[in-house]
Design an enzyme around this catalytic site. Structure first.
Site, PDB file in Angstrom:
ATOM      1  N   ARG A   1      19.127  53.363   2.231  1.00  0.00           N
ATOM      2  CA  ARG A   1      18.566  54.346   1.264  1.00  0.00           C
ATOM      3  C   ARG A   1      18.354  55.814   0.767  1.00  0.00           C
ATOM      4  NH1 ARG A   1      11.860  55.880   2.122  1.00  0.00           N
ATOM      5  NH2 ARG A   1      12.974  57.600   3.191  1.00  0.00           N
TER       6      ARG A   1
ATOM      7  N   TYR B   1      -3.220  47.623  -8.507  1.00  0.00           N
ATOM      8  CA  TYR B   1      -2.458  48.936  -8.772  1.00  0.00           C
ATOM      9  C   TYR B   1      -2.132  49.555 -10.063  1.00  0.00           C
ATOM     10  CZ  TYR B   1      -1.242  49.314  -4.156  1.00  0.00           C
ATOM     11  OH  TYR B   1      -0.714  49.303  -2.367  1.00  0.00           O
TER      12      TYR B   1
ATOM     13  N   ARG C   1       7.232  43.529   5.762  1.00  0.00           N
ATOM     14  CA  ARG C   1       8.193  44.316   5.846  1.00  0.00           C
ATOM     15  C   ARG C   1       9.130  44.471   6.587  1.00  0.00           C
ATOM     16  NH1 ARG C   1       5.243  48.176   3.120  1.00  0.00           N
ATOM     17  NH2 ARG C   1       4.572  47.442   1.215  1.00  0.00           N
TER      18      ARG C   1
ATOM     19  N   ARG D   1      11.604  51.091   6.806  1.00  0.00           N
ATOM     20  CA  ARG D   1      11.942  52.280   7.903  1.00  0.00           C
ATOM     21  C   ARG D   1      12.235  52.267   9.014  1.00  0.00           C
ATOM     22  NH1 ARG D   1       7.015  53.705   4.063  1.00  0.00           N
ATOM     23  NH2 ARG D   1       6.163  52.188   4.899  1.00  0.00           N
TER      24      ARG D   1
ATOM     25  N   ASP E   1      10.041  45.340  -4.829  1.00  0.00           N
ATOM     26  CA  ASP E   1       8.815  45.443  -4.713  1.00  0.00           C
ATOM     27  C   ASP E   1       7.658  44.735  -5.335  1.00  0.00           C
ATOM     28  OD1 ASP E   1       7.000  47.435  -2.712  1.00  0.00           O
ATOM     29  OD2 ASP E   1       5.676  47.545  -5.311  1.00  0.00           O
TER      30      ASP E   1
END
Ligand code: CP3
Length: 340
Positions: free
Chosen positions: A34, A148, A21, A25, A71
């Site tokens: 973004r 998921y 990651r 962010r 992703d």
């Protein structure tokens, strides 16, 4: 590329380091790009901006490898599932798979073709990345993707997928087979577009008891690894099954690097797997809140691994509120401390 040399167990001038990651962010530069793209999924589909954020941690932190910005969930999305990301909630599929008919509606061939923005991003990143730095492609492991697709969202207890596992294992195996088929093509195309290594993330391996892990997760990862190894013998494969430290001695397969999560003692991973595989990891990610904690974490891992058959990383992804200065400190400290 020192990262690739390390993956293959060759001697390197220092232990290469990157972070799961790492494009994310905690970087103000990521938040800006973004914002320009609109939202997270638009950013994944925007080839130039995905390339830009992939390169940010290389430029800002000096990591030894870039990881493709995308992703794991774009694969089921492009096979026909409606994906959205809700702030605070994470990913959501509005039409989770409940039956064979739901699964039949997903299209492998169309899915892997629709993912052309990923292959284009890989190509662009490789053309802009410093030749001494490796580009890592990736995918989710079949089991993690299936959770998921079946739950429709992140889950604490995996109740829906595990209910299927025990009450309708045939359907779960059919889902896993279909995902594995898609991932073989998806990973091949990333490699052909220029990825120098690939990582398979099984973030939810920890949800399974031993017998279930070795029936529903590991065989599909092994199948994917064997397929890729035969086709691309020179491309290192990294596996990251999270939370399975109790079964380490039963792990085998055609891969090069085993990603050690932060909850597994590095000594244990070295004892059980260190002679068969290069190890990657595994500093506890929240150590990045504090520089002294970073020093202690690095010292401990280095005292076990030295600069041999090891790639430094966190033991899971970096958190969004980590100070950039501390992330930089981690990368620089590893590169300095492990110099031989
Ligand atoms: O590592 C990198 O820098 C490359 C990019 C990358 C992302 N996701 C970007 C991302 C990678 C390799 C992933 C993998 C991924 N995605 C995994 C496996 C690794 C792991 O962390 O266990 C999983 C389980 C996912 C699914 C996913 N994507 C979740 C659960 C979430 C929401 C949770 C969160 O952290 O907010 C995402 C969103 C996501 N993927 C973000 C990023 C940078 C945050 C989105 C944003 O910008 O708001």
């Amino acid at each position: 590329m020192i990262f690739i040399d390390a993956c293959l167990g060759k001697k390197t001038p220092y232990t290469p380091v990157w972070m799961m990651r790492q494009a994310g962010r905690y970087l103000p530069e990521y938040m800006r790009v973004r914002g320009e793209a609109g939202d997270f999924l638009s950013l994944c589909k925007d080839v130039e901006r995905a390339c830009e954020v992939t390169l940010q941690p290389v430029d800002i932190l000096g990591v030894d490898a870039a990881i493709l910005f995308s992703d794991i969930l774009v694969v089921p999305m492009e096979m026909g599932m409606d994906l959205r990301f809700e702030a605070g909630e994470g990913p959501i599929f509005d039409n989770p798979i409940k039956s064979q008919a739901d699964l039949d509606a997903l299209n492998v061939e169309k899915g892997v073709d629709n993912l052309s923005y990923v292959y284009e991003a890989v190509k662009m990143i490789r053309s802009k990345l410093d030749p001494s730095k490796a580009l890592i492609g990736f995918c989710g492991a079949p089991w993690t993707l299936a959770t998921y697709m079946i739950e429709g969202k992140g889950t604490k207890n995996y109740a829906v997928s595990k209910k299927m596992l025990y009450s309708n294992p045939q359907l779960l195996h059919a889902i896993l087979r279909k995902i594995t088929k898609a991932l073989k093509v998806y990973m091949s195309r990333q490699i052909e577009a220029g990825a120098n290594a690939v990582q398979i993330f099984d973030s939810w391996a920890q949800a399974l008891e031993e017998s279930a892990f070795f029936e529903f997760s590991w065989p599909y990862i092994k199948e994917l690894c064997s397929y890729l190894k035969e086709k691309y013998p020179h491309i290192p494969i990294i596996v990251f099954p999270k939370g399975i430290s109790a079964y380490l001695e039963k792990i085998d397969g055609d891969f090069d690097v085993f990603g050690v999560d932060w909850s597994t003692p590095i000594e244990l991973a070295k004892e059980k797997l260190g002679s068969k595989y290069v190890l990657q990891g595994n500093m506890e990610p929240t150590r990045l809140y504090d520089k002294d904690a970073i020093d202690v974490g690095i010292d401990h891992i280095y005292s076990v691994m030295k600069n041999s058959r090891h790639i430094f990383n966190l033991g899971h992804g970096i958190l969004p509120d980590i100070p950039v200065e501390n992330a930089k400190y981690f990368i620089k400290s590893v590169q300095k401390r492990t110099k031989s």
